[in-house]
Design a protein around this motif. Structure first.
Motif, PDB file in Angstrom:
ATOM      1  N   THR A   5       0.832  -1.207   0.000  1.00  0.00           N
ATOM      2  CA  THR A   5       0.000   0.000   0.000  1.00  0.00           C
ATOM      3  C   THR A   5       0.863   1.252   0.000  1.00  0.00           C
ATOM      4  N   THR A   6       1.909   1.252   0.799  1.00  0.00           N
ATOM      5  CA  THR A   6       2.810   2.408   0.850  1.00  0.00           C
ATOM      6  C   THR A   6       3.448   2.659  -0.508  1.00  0.00           C
ATOM      7  N   ARG A   7       3.872   1.605  -1.183  1.00  0.00           N
ATOM      8  CA  ARG A   7       4.503   1.738  -2.509  1.00  0.00           C
ATOM      9  C   ARG A   7       3.495   2.238  -3.540  1.00  0.00           C
ATOM     10  N   ILE A   8       2.289   1.667  -3.543  1.00  0.00           N
ATOM     11  CA  ILE A   8       1.255   2.111  -4.481  1.00  0.00           C
ATOM     12  C   ILE A   8       0.935   3.585  -4.255  1.00  0.00           C
ATOM     13  N   ARG A   9       0.776   3.971  -2.994  1.00  0.00           N
ATOM     14  CA  ARG A   9       0.473   5.374  -2.668  1.00  0.00           C
ATOM     15  C   ARG A   9       1.587   6.296  -3.158  1.00  0.00           C
ATOM     16  N   ALA A  10       2.841   5.915  -2.943  1.00  0.00           N
ATOM     17  CA  ALA A  10       3.969   6.744  -3.374  1.00  0.00           C
ATOM     18  C   ALA A  10       3.991   6.893  -4.898  1.00  0.00           C
ATOM     19  N   LEU A  11       3.745   5.809  -5.613  1.00  0.00           N
ATOM     20  CA  LEU A  11       3.727   5.882  -7.082  1.00  0.00           C
ATOM     21  C   LEU A  11       2.545   6.719  -7.577  1.00  0.00           C
ATOM     22  N   ASN A  12       1.389   6.576  -6.937  1.00  0.00           N
ATOM     23  CA  ASN A  12       0.229   7.390  -7.311  1.00  0.00           C
ATOM     24  C   ASN A  12       0.480   8.863  -7.020  1.00  0.00           C
ATOM     25  N   ASP A  13       1.065   9.146  -5.863  1.00  0.00           N
ATOM     26  CA  ASP A  13       1.368  10.537  -5.510  1.00  0.00           C
ATOM     27  C   ASP A  13       2.373  11.145  -6.491  1.00  0.00           C
ATOM     28  N   ARG A  14       3.362  10.362  -6.893  1.00  0.00           N
ATOM     29  CA  ARG A  14       4.336  10.883  -7.866  1.00  0.00           C
ATOM     30  C   ARG A  14       3.641  11.254  -9.171  1.00  0.00           C
ATOM     31  N   LEU A  15       2.786  10.371  -9.677  1.00  0.00           N
ATOM     32  CA  LEU A  15       2.074  10.684 -10.923  1.00  0.00           C
ATOM     33  C   LEU A  15       1.180  11.904 -10.741  1.00  0.00           C
ATOM     34  N   ARG A  16       0.433  11.936  -9.664  1.00  0.00           N
ATOM     35  CA  ARG A  16      -0.513  13.033  -9.450  1.00  0.00           C
ATOM     36  C   ARG A  16       0.184  14.371  -9.255  1.00  0.00           C
ATOM     37  N   THR A  17       1.276  14.398  -8.516  1.00  0.00           N
ATOM     38  CA  THR A  17       1.921  15.676  -8.187  1.00  0.00           C
ATOM     39  C   THR A  17       2.877  16.174  -9.263  1.00  0.00           C
ATOM     40  N   THR A  18       3.390  15.275 -10.093  1.00  0.00           N
ATOM     41  CA  THR A  18       4.373  15.681 -11.106  1.00  0.00           C
ATOM     42  C   THR A  18       3.912  15.427 -12.538  1.00  0.00           C
ATOM     43  N   PHE A  19       2.850  14.648 -12.686  1.00  0.00           N
ATOM     44  CA  PHE A  19       2.378  14.175 -13.994  1.00  0.00           C
ATOM     45  C   PHE A  19       3.457  13.346 -14.691  1.00  0.00           C
ATOM     46  N   ARG A  20       4.298  12.682 -13.892  1.00  0.00           N
ATOM     47  CA  ARG A  20       5.335  11.780 -14.412  1.00  0.00           C
ATOM     48  C   ARG A  20       5.162  10.419 -13.772  1.00  0.00           C
ATOM     49  N   GLY A  21       5.596   9.388 -14.490  1.00  0.00           N
ATOM     50  CA  GLY A  21       5.476   8.041 -13.962  1.00  0.00           C
ATOM     51  C   GLY A  21       4.220   7.338 -14.434  1.00  0.00           C
ATOM     52  N   GLY A  22       3.656   7.814 -15.525  1.00  0.00           N
ATOM     53  CA  GLY A  22       2.450   7.212 -16.091  1.00  0.00           C
ATOM     54  C   GLY A  22       1.886   8.115 -17.165  1.00  0.00           C
ATOM     55  N   ARG A  23       0.637   7.948 -17.448  1.00  0.00           N
ATOM     56  CA  ARG A  23      -0.058   8.755 -18.451  1.00  0.00           C
ATOM     57  C   ARG A  23      -1.081   9.643 -17.757  1.00  0.00           C
ATOM     58  N   VAL A  24      -1.272  10.815 -18.309  1.00  0.00           N
ATOM     59  CA  VAL A  24      -2.305  11.726 -17.806  1.00  0.00           C
ATOM     60  C   VAL A  24      -3.282  11.968 -18.942  1.00  0.00           C
ATOM     61  N   LEU A  25      -4.540  11.695 -18.680  1.00  0.00           N
ATOM     62  CA  LEU A  25      -5.591  11.896 -19.673  1.00  0.00           C
ATOM     63  C   LEU A  25      -6.602  12.892 -19.136  1.00  0.00           C
ATOM     64  N   ILE A  26      -7.126  13.697 -20.036  1.00  0.00           N
ATOM     65  CA  ILE A  26      -8.245  14.565 -19.684  1.00  0.00           C
ATOM     66  C   ILE A  26      -9.398  14.214 -20.611  1.00  0.00           C
ATOM     67  N   THR A  27     -10.587  14.342 -20.091  1.00  0.00           N
ATOM     68  CA  THR A  27     -11.779  14.041 -20.887  1.00  0.00           C
ATOM     69  C   THR A  27     -12.112  15.224 -21.798  1.00  0.00           C
ATOM     70  N   ASP A  28     -13.028  14.998 -22.710  1.00  0.00           N
ATOM     71  CA  ASP A  28     -13.465  16.072 -23.611  1.00  0.00           C
ATOM     72  C   ASP A  28     -14.025  17.251 -22.824  1.00  0.00           C
ATOM     73  N   GLY A  29     -14.749  16.957 -21.759  1.00  0.00           N
ATOM     74  CA  GLY A  29     -15.329  18.035 -20.958  1.00  0.00           C
ATOM     75  C   GLY A  29     -14.270  18.943 -20.355  1.00  0.00           C
ATOM     76  N   ILE A  30     -13.202  18.377 -19.872  1.00  0.00           N
ATOM     77  CA  ILE A  30     -12.089  19.171 -19.330  1.00  0.00           C
ATOM     78  C   ILE A  30     -11.400  19.925 -20.458  1.00  0.00           C
ATOM     79  N   ASP A  31     -11.179  19.235 -21.562  1.00  0.00           N
ATOM     80  CA  ASP A  31     -10.476  19.847 -22.691  1.00  0.00           C
ATOM     81  C   ASP A  31     -11.204  21.077 -23.225  1.00  0.00           C
ATOM     82  N   GLN A  32     -12.521  21.097 -23.127  1.00  0.00           N
ATOM     83  CA  GLN A  32     -13.308  22.211 -23.657  1.00  0.00           C
ATOM     84  C   GLN A  32     -13.362  23.426 -22.730  1.00  0.00           C
ATOM     85  N   LEU A  33     -12.844  23.280 -21.508  1.00  0.00           N
ATOM     86  CA  LEU A  33     -12.858  24.408 -20.573  1.00  0.00           C
ATOM     87  C   LEU A  33     -11.812  25.446 -20.949  1.00  0.00           C
ATOM     88  N   ASP A  34     -12.014  26.640 -20.465  1.00  0.00           N
ATOM     89  CA  ASP A  34     -11.072  27.735 -20.663  1.00  0.00           C
ATOM     90  C   ASP A  34      -9.697  27.347 -20.113  1.00  0.00           C
TER      91      ASP A  34
END
Length: 109
Positions: A5-34
């Motif tokens: 759990t600690t390892r999964i959390r650390a890897l998730n936090d790295r992706l979320r806080t840096t947008f590195r260590g995986g893929r980041v996708l946004i939906t069409d709804g987000i993409d259409q925002l200002d």
């Protein structure tokens, strides 16, 4: 297993806080925002710390909900095998996992 759990959390936090260590996708709804609102959303996702038993029952930091300018936003981390054709057999092992962070309007969930 706390170590898993600690390892999964650390890897998730790295992706979320840096947008590195995986893929980041946004939906069409987000993409259409200002662009200003999108920038605020990305900043809030990166700095999100409001984890609780309600939104993070497994303590993996894999989901969050934020409100910005009247929009309810969800973000979610999913775990796939390296080819992204099936789920990961071991999300704690980054050699066996492709993390995908999806940022979406709540209504798109």
């Amino acid at each position: 297993m706390p170590d898993t759990t600690t390892r999964i959390r650390a890897l998730n936090d790295r992706l979320r806080t840096t947008f590195r260590g995986g893929r980041v996708l946004i939906t069409d709804g987000i993409d259409q925002l200002d662009v200003v609102i999108k920038s605020a959303i990305f900043a809030r996702v990166r700095t999100f710390q409001e984890f609780s038993a309600r939104n993070d029952p497994y303590d993996e930091h894999d989901f969050g909900s934020i409100d910005i300018d009247g929009y309810k936003i969800f973000w979610k981390v999913d775990y796939y095998d390296p080819t992204r054709s099936a789920g990961s057999e071991d999300p704690a092992d980054e050699t066996k996992t492709c993390r995908v962070l999806t940022i979406m309007l709540a209504q798109e969930y």
